[in-house]
Each structure stands twice: as C-alpha cells, then as structure tokens.
Design a protein around this motif. Structure first.
Motif, PDB file in Angstrom:
ATOM      1  N   PRO A  94     -10.737  18.467   0.284  1.00 34.74           N
ATOM      2  CA  PRO A  94      -9.738  19.489  -0.062  1.00 34.74           C
ATOM      3  C   PRO A  94      -9.677  20.626   0.945  1.00 34.74           C
ATOM      4  N   LEU A 100      -4.368  18.441   1.935  1.00 39.52           N
ATOM      5  CA  LEU A 100      -3.838  17.314   1.168  1.00 39.52           C
ATOM      6  C   LEU A 100      -3.602  17.764  -0.274  1.00 39.52           C
ATOM      7  N   GLY A 118      -3.111  29.107 -11.563  1.00 41.09           N
ATOM      8  CA  GLY A 118      -2.930  28.151 -10.471  1.00 41.09           C
ATOM      9  C   GLY A 118      -3.964  27.044 -10.535  1.00 41.09           C
ATOM     10  N   LEU A 120      -5.905  24.027 -12.301  1.00 38.57           N
ATOM     11  CA  LEU A 120      -5.545  23.077 -13.357  1.00 38.57           C
ATOM     12  C   LEU A 120      -6.495  23.248 -14.536  1.00 38.57           C
ATOM     13  N   HIS A 129     -13.820  23.379 -13.342  1.00 35.38           N
ATOM     14  CA  HIS A 129     -13.945  22.094 -12.635  1.00 35.38           C
ATOM     15  C   HIS A 129     -13.222  22.219 -11.302  1.00 35.38           C
ATOM     16  N   GLY A 130     -13.573  21.323 -10.383  1.00 40.88           N
ATOM     17  CA  GLY A 130     -12.935  21.370  -9.067  1.00 40.88           C
ATOM     18  C   GLY A 130     -13.117  20.040  -8.355  1.00 40.88           C
ATOM     19  N   TYR A 131     -12.594  19.960  -7.165  1.00 42.96           N
ATOM     20  CA  TYR A 131     -12.547  18.694  -6.443  1.00 42.96           C
ATOM     21  C   TYR A 131     -13.369  18.782  -5.162  1.00 42.96           C
ATOM     22  N   PHE A 181       0.272  34.218  -7.891  1.00 43.35           N
ATOM     23  CA  PHE A 181      -1.042  34.820  -7.719  1.00 43.35           C
ATOM     24  C   PHE A 181      -0.956  35.728  -6.497  1.00 43.35           C
ATOM     25  N   VAL A 183      -2.450  37.188  -3.872  1.00 45.13           N
ATOM     26  CA  VAL A 183      -3.729  37.029  -3.175  1.00 45.13           C
ATOM     27  C   VAL A 183      -4.178  38.344  -2.541  1.00 45.13           C
ATOM     28  N   MET A 227     -17.080  33.230  -5.495  1.00 42.04           N
ATOM     29  CA  MET A 227     -16.378  34.475  -5.188  1.00 42.04           C
ATOM     30  C   MET A 227     -16.651  34.891  -3.740  1.00 42.04           C
ATOM     31  N   LEU A 230     -14.577  32.948  -1.424  1.00 41.59           N
ATOM     32  CA  LEU A 230     -13.164  33.356  -1.447  1.00 41.59           C
ATOM     33  C   LEU A 230     -12.954  34.601  -0.596  1.00 41.59           C
TER      34      LEU A 230
HETATM   35  C1  B12 Z   1      -5.107  27.538  -0.073  1.00 38.77           C
HETATM   36  C2  B12 Z   1      -5.953  27.461  -1.314  1.00 38.77           C
HETATM   37  C3  B12 Z   1      -6.236  28.649  -1.960  1.00 38.77           C
HETATM   38  C4  B12 Z   1      -5.639  29.983  -1.576  1.00 38.77           C
HETATM   39  C5  B12 Z   1      -4.290  30.132  -2.343  1.00 38.77           C
HETATM   40  C6  B12 Z   1      -3.225  30.705  -1.478  1.00 38.77           C
HETATM   41  C7  B12 Z   1      -1.862  30.479  -2.127  1.00 38.77           C
HETATM   42  N1  B12 Z   1      -1.330  31.489  -2.753  1.00 38.77           N
HETATM   43  O1  B12 Z   1      -1.360  29.364  -2.085  1.00 38.77           O
HETATM   44  C8  B12 Z   1      -6.735  30.985  -2.042  1.00 38.77           C
HETATM   45  C9  B12 Z   1      -7.772  31.151  -0.946  1.00 38.77           C
HETATM   46  C10 B12 Z   1      -6.261  32.340  -2.494  1.00 38.77           C
HETATM   47  C11 B12 Z   1      -7.345  30.147  -3.167  1.00 38.77           C
HETATM   48  C12 B12 Z   1      -8.056  30.710  -4.187  1.00 38.77           C
HETATM   49  C13 B12 Z   1      -8.702  29.979  -5.155  1.00 38.77           C
HETATM   50  N2  B12 Z   1      -8.756  28.641  -5.248  1.00 38.77           N
HETATM   51 CO1  B12 Z   1      -7.851  27.437  -4.024  1.00 38.77          CO
HETATM   52  N3  B12 Z   1      -7.228  26.117  -2.831  1.00 38.77           N
HETATM   53  C14 B12 Z   1      -6.474  26.209  -1.786  1.00 38.77           C
HETATM   54  C15 B12 Z   1      -6.366  24.812  -1.126  1.00 38.77           C
HETATM   55  C16 B12 Z   1      -7.418  24.721  -0.017  1.00 38.77           C
HETATM   56  C17 B12 Z   1      -5.035  24.414  -0.563  1.00 38.77           C
HETATM   57  C18 B12 Z   1      -3.834  24.555  -1.553  1.00 38.77           C
HETATM   58  C19 B12 Z   1      -2.648  23.848  -0.947  1.00 38.77           C
HETATM   59  O2  B12 Z   1      -1.776  24.469  -0.378  1.00 38.77           O
HETATM   60  N4  B12 Z   1      -2.668  22.492  -0.993  1.00 38.77           N
HETATM   61  C20 B12 Z   1      -1.673  21.694  -0.365  1.00 38.77           C
HETATM   62  C21 B12 Z   1      -0.586  21.313  -1.391  1.00 38.77           C
HETATM   63  C22 B12 Z   1       0.438  20.358  -0.709  1.00 38.77           C
HETATM   64  O3  B12 Z   1      -1.277  20.591  -2.434  1.00 38.77           O
HETATM   65  P1  B12 Z   1      -0.748  20.618  -3.952  1.00 38.77           P
HETATM   66  O4  B12 Z   1      -1.729  19.841  -4.780  1.00 38.77           O
HETATM   67  O5  B12 Z   1       0.654  20.236  -4.043  1.00 38.77           O
HETATM   68  O6  B12 Z   1      -0.853  22.184  -4.171  1.00 38.77           O
HETATM   69  C23 B12 Z   1      -0.871  22.854  -5.336  1.00 38.77           C
HETATM   70  C24 B12 Z   1      -1.475  24.210  -5.056  1.00 38.77           C
HETATM   71  O7  B12 Z   1      -0.930  24.760  -3.879  1.00 38.77           O
HETATM   72  C25 B12 Z   1      -1.071  24.962  -6.278  1.00 38.77           C
HETATM   73  N5  B12 Z   1      -1.089  26.395  -6.049  1.00 38.77           N
HETATM   74  C26 B12 Z   1      -0.119  27.168  -5.611  1.00 38.77           C
HETATM   75  N6  B12 Z   1      -0.516  28.444  -5.551  1.00 38.77           N
HETATM   76  C27 B12 Z   1      -1.796  28.492  -5.981  1.00 38.77           C
HETATM   77  C28 B12 Z   1      -2.690  29.546  -6.134  1.00 38.77           C
HETATM   78  C29 B12 Z   1      -4.004  29.289  -6.586  1.00 38.77           C
HETATM   79  C30 B12 Z   1      -4.944  30.426  -6.741  1.00 38.77           C
HETATM   80  C31 B12 Z   1      -4.416  27.947  -6.891  1.00 38.77           C
HETATM   81  C32 B12 Z   1      -5.824  27.670  -7.370  1.00 38.77           C
HETATM   82  C33 B12 Z   1      -3.480  26.897  -6.732  1.00 38.77           C
HETATM   83  C34 B12 Z   1      -2.181  27.179  -6.289  1.00 38.77           C
HETATM   84  O8  B12 Z   1       0.218  24.466  -6.645  1.00 38.77           O
HETATM   85  C35 B12 Z   1       0.463  23.262  -5.903  1.00 38.77           C
HETATM   86  C36 B12 Z   1       1.128  22.270  -6.831  1.00 38.77           C
HETATM   87  O9  B12 Z   1       0.247  21.581  -7.650  1.00 38.77           O
HETATM   88  C37 B12 Z   1      -6.717  23.900  -2.357  1.00 38.77           C
HETATM   89  C38 B12 Z   1      -7.287  22.522  -1.976  1.00 38.77           C
HETATM   90  C39 B12 Z   1      -6.168  21.526  -1.692  1.00 38.77           C
HETATM   91  N7  B12 Z   1      -6.301  20.744  -0.645  1.00 38.77           N
HETATM   92  O10 B12 Z   1      -5.160  21.495  -2.394  1.00 38.77           O
HETATM   93  C40 B12 Z   1      -7.694  24.781  -3.139  1.00 38.77           C
HETATM   94  C41 B12 Z   1      -7.749  24.670  -4.656  1.00 38.77           C
HETATM   95  C42 B12 Z   1      -6.338  24.598  -5.202  1.00 38.77           C
HETATM   96  N8  B12 Z   1      -8.355  25.948  -5.041  1.00 38.77           N
HETATM   97  C43 B12 Z   1      -9.147  25.874  -6.056  1.00 38.77           C
HETATM   98  C44 B12 Z   1      -9.850  26.972  -6.636  1.00 38.77           C
HETATM   99  C45 B12 Z   1     -10.860  26.630  -7.739  1.00 38.77           C
HETATM  100  C46 B12 Z   1      -9.628  28.275  -6.226  1.00 38.77           C
HETATM  101  C47 B12 Z   1     -10.367  29.531  -6.740  1.00 38.77           C
HETATM  102  C48 B12 Z   1     -10.533  29.605  -8.240  1.00 38.77           C
HETATM  103  C49 B12 Z   1     -11.708  29.619  -5.985  1.00 38.77           C
HETATM  104  C50 B12 Z   1     -12.800  30.461  -6.610  1.00 38.77           C
HETATM  105  N9  B12 Z   1     -12.968  31.662  -6.251  1.00 38.77           N
HETATM  106  O11 B12 Z   1     -13.543  29.950  -7.425  1.00 38.77           O
HETATM  107  C51 B12 Z   1      -9.479  30.660  -6.229  1.00 38.77           C
HETATM  108  C52 B12 Z   1      -8.533  31.243  -7.271  1.00 38.77           C
HETATM  109  C53 B12 Z   1      -8.836  32.692  -7.429  1.00 38.77           C
HETATM  110  C54 B12 Z   1      -8.339  33.196  -8.738  1.00 38.77           C
HETATM  111  N10 B12 Z   1      -8.282  34.482  -8.865  1.00 38.77           N
HETATM  112  O12 B12 Z   1      -8.073  32.478  -9.659  1.00 38.77           O
HETATM  113  C55 B12 Z   1      -9.283  24.440  -6.538  1.00 38.77           C
HETATM  114  C56 B12 Z   1      -8.538  24.232  -7.847  1.00 38.77           C
HETATM  115  C57 B12 Z   1      -9.302  23.283  -8.769  1.00 38.77           C
HETATM  116  C58 B12 Z   1      -8.583  23.101 -10.058  1.00 38.77           C
HETATM  117  N11 B12 Z   1      -9.337  23.002 -11.143  1.00 38.77           N
HETATM  118  O13 B12 Z   1      -7.374  23.026 -10.116  1.00 38.77           O
HETATM  119  C59 B12 Z   1      -8.736  23.628  -5.293  1.00 38.77           C
HETATM  120  C60 B12 Z   1      -8.040  22.314  -5.644  1.00 38.77           C
HETATM  121  C61 B12 Z   1      -9.954  23.384  -4.367  1.00 38.77           C
HETATM  122  C62 B12 Z   1     -11.020  22.451  -4.887  1.00 38.77           C
HETATM  123  N12 B12 Z   1     -11.971  22.135  -4.003  1.00 38.77           N
HETATM  124  O14 B12 Z   1     -11.055  22.021  -6.004  1.00 38.77           O
HETATM  125  N13 B12 Z   1      -7.104  28.823  -2.989  1.00 38.77           N
END
Ligand code: B12
Ligand code: SF4
Ligand code: SF4
Length: 231
Positions: A94, A100, A118, A120, A129-131, A181, A183, A227, A230
């Motif tokens: 991830p 991805l 944001g 799941l 939980h996380g990936y 969110f 950020v 935290m 982050l």
């Molecule tokens: C960039 C990113 C962030 C950025 C968000 C920037 C933004 N506004 O988009 C930042 C650094 C802020 C962030 C923060 C956190 N994140 Co984050 N993040 C990512 C990451 C690496 C990429 C997201 C992405 O663009 N993917 C690409 C697109 C194409 O994939 P997608 O599946 O279609 O994307 C979805 C997300 O973008 C989501 N989304 C959109 N906006 C936001 C904002 C947040 C906060 C989250 C969590 C998701 C989210 O909606 C999309 C549709 O499903 C993912 C991992 C991954 N590869 O997806 C983790 C991920 C989404 N994050 C995760 C987590 C847990 C967090 C945090 C809680 C970390 C923590 N401190 O514990 C925090 C949230 C803080 C809070 N206050 O709640 C987990 C979510 C797990 C779950 N149960 O769903 C992931 C999957 C990573 C993992 N290893 O599991 N994150």
C-alpha cells in the motif's frame, strides 16, 4: 479445491507468526488487475492485513532491532515478498507509489464501506484494521473468508445515531457532506502542545470515539506509532 486449500494453508502458515491475516480475495476481469512481474494483468489477488492489534507483538519486537526508515513497510515486505515468490505470485504494497487502490480492493474482498474518516469500517473490527500487502496471481483463486457478518450486514455507520467521529476532532478536520478530511488542519493541530498531548499521545481522537469494534482498538504503543508515522 484441494489446490486452493493448499495455497491458503501455505499463506496462513507463512503469515501466522507475524499476525498478518488473509483479509479476502478479489477476482479481476481481463485487463483490470494490477500488473504481474511478467507484464500481464493479475486475474486474482489475496489481500493481506492486520485486524486489531494482531501484528503488534511480532512487529514491535522486530522494530527493536531495526533503526532504518519506514519500519512497518520494511517488515511487511520482508514477510510478504518471499511468500509471493514461493507461490509464483507478485507482491504489492500500500505504501509503494504509484499508489494501488487497496481500499477499492478491500471493498470488493470483504464488501466494506468507508467511514466518514476515510478509513473503511469493518462490522467486527470497526476502524481498527489495515492492509500490509497483497499477492496477485495469473489465475483465479476462490473467495476466502467471506462470511455473512461482512457481506450482508448493513453499513455500521448507517446504524450509528451519534456519529461521534464527526464531532470529536478538536479542529473539525472531518466533514460529512461531502465527506472530506482536512489533512493540513489535522497536521497543524498535531504540531501544537495540545495535539502532542492529545492525538499524538493517545491516537486520533475521532477514530477512538467510534464505538464499533472498540474491543479491537490498537494497543497504546501501536496508536502512538501510527500517529508518529503520520506526522
Ligand atoms: C495517501 C494516504 C493517506 C493520506 C491521505 C491524503 C488524502 N487526503 O487523500 C494521509 C497521509 C493523510 C493518510 C492518513 C491516514 N491514513 Co492513509 N493512506 C494513503 C494511501 C497511501 C494512498 C491513498 C490513495 O490515494 N490510494 C490510491 C487510490 C487509487 O486507491 P483507492 O483505494 O481508490 O483510494 C481510496 C482512498 O484514497 C480513499 N480516501 C480518500 N481520501 C482519504 C482520506 C483518508 C484519511 C483515508 C484513510 C482514505 C481516503 O478513498 C479512495 C476510494 O476508496 C493509502 C494506501 C493505498 N495504497 O491506498 C493509505 C490508507 C488509505 N490509509 C490508511 C490509514 C489507516 C490512515 C490513517 C488512519 C493512519 C493512522 N494515523 O493511523 C490516517 C488517517 C488519519 C485520520 N485522522 O483518520 C489505511 C486505511 C485502512 C482502512 N481500514 O481503510 C490505508 C489503506 C493504508 C493501509 N496500509 O492500510 N493516508
Ligand atoms: S462513530 Fe459512527 S459514523 Fe463514525 S465511523 Fe463509527 S460507526 Fe461510523
Ligand atoms: S488526529 Fe486529531 S486532529 Fe487529526 S483528525 Fe484525528 S482528532 Fe482530528
């Protein structure tokens, strides 16, 4: 079927000491899956991750001997890459760019939906939980671990009357309509003494406020670790 059982047993046996779990599987249409090492598109994928504090005992012990960057990603890669190679698959992570769509895969693997944060939400584990990675395959693999509790239940957030995750953040970084969110507001707060003593010390207050799966909340050291990562 026995071949599939062997794959799942092999993955479970390899991952068991780490606390990383098979979180589900995804089947892809032709050309839809991520690219395999050989250049073709994956037809299926096993999604791997943590539920509750499942990885913390093993990972925190490993971390004591590691002083490089990105410890959780490094540890995950050390475990998942060799397993993917043994199985003839391709490993995905991830944290690797280009990012991805792990959450989209997760919504198909376990039919989860996003919470207002944001993250799941899972009917059993809530927001805890996380990936940690995924392994893509050239052929189809049967669904793994789907159960009625995850596939047919109503979305936990629809049944939540108080929605405390939306009102607990001290800087209102989480907005419901449209879901977003802020950020930069979150990061600015985390840098203040109040943020250091609050969210940085005890975990995101909004995430902690959710009542679903509260028994699976990460242990305090793991909350602090995430935290700091982050920050
Ligand atoms: C960039 C990113 C962030 C950025 C968000 C920037 C933004 N506004 O988009 C930042 C650094 C802020 C962030 C923060 C956190 N994140 Co984050 N993040 C990512 C990451 C690496 C990429 C997201 C992405 O663009 N993917 C690409 C697109 C194409 O994939 P997608 O599946 O279609 O994307 C979805 C997300 O973008 C989501 N989304 C959109 N906006 C936001 C904002 C947040 C906060 C989250 C969590 C998701 C989210 O909606 C999309 C549709 O499903 C993912 C991992 C991954 N590869 O997806 C983790 C991920 C989404 N994050 C995760 C987590 C847990 C967090 C945090 C809680 C970390 C923590 N401190 O514990 C925090 C949230 C803080 C809070 N206050 O709640 C987990 C979510 C797990 C779950 N149960 O769903 C992931 C999957 C990573 C993992 N290893 O599991 N994150
Ligand atoms: S507090 Fe309620 S609305 Fe917020 S994430 Fe938890 S279940 Fe969903
Ligand atoms: S970490 Fe703190 S400031 Fe950031 S969203 Fe969570 S409650 Fe708000």
């Amino acid at each position: 079927m026995s071949g599939l059982r062997t794959i799942y047993h092999e993955i479970e046996n390899a991952l068991n000491p780490s606390g990383i779990l098979i979180r589900g599987t995804v089947d892809f249409a032709a050309g839809e899956g991520p690219l395999l090492a050989g250049g073709s598109h994956a037809k299926s994928l096993a999604l791997l991750g943590n539920a509750g504090g499942s990885i913390w005992p093993t990972f925190s012990r490993w971390k004591q001997r590691y002083d490089g960057a990105d410890p959780l990603d490094t540890w995950s890669k050390e475990i998942i890459r060799p397993l993917a190679k043994t199985l003839g698959g391709t490993a995905y992570f991830p944290s690797d760019q280009p990012w991805l769509p792990f959450q989209q895969w997760a919504m198909r693997a376990e039919r989860l939906r996003p919470s207002p944060l944001g993250i799941l939400i899972h009917p059993q584990y809530g927001l805890w939980h996380g990936y940690r990675g995924a392994i893509g395959f050239a052929g189809k693999i049967a669904p793994y671990g789907m159960n009625d509790a995850v596939t047919s239940r109503r979305h936990s957030c629809d049944d939540c009357c108080t929605k405390q995750c939306l009102t607990t953040c001290p800087v209102s970084a989480i907005s419901p309509n449209p879901a977003s969110f802020a950020v930069s507001a979150c990061r600015s707060h985390l840098a203040t003494p109040a943020g250091q003593g609050g969210c940085m010390a005890s975990g995101c207050l909004a995430r902690n406020a959710c009542p679903v799966g509260a028994a699976h909340r990460y242990p305090p050291e793991q909350l602090r670790f995430h935290m700091q990562a982050l920050d």
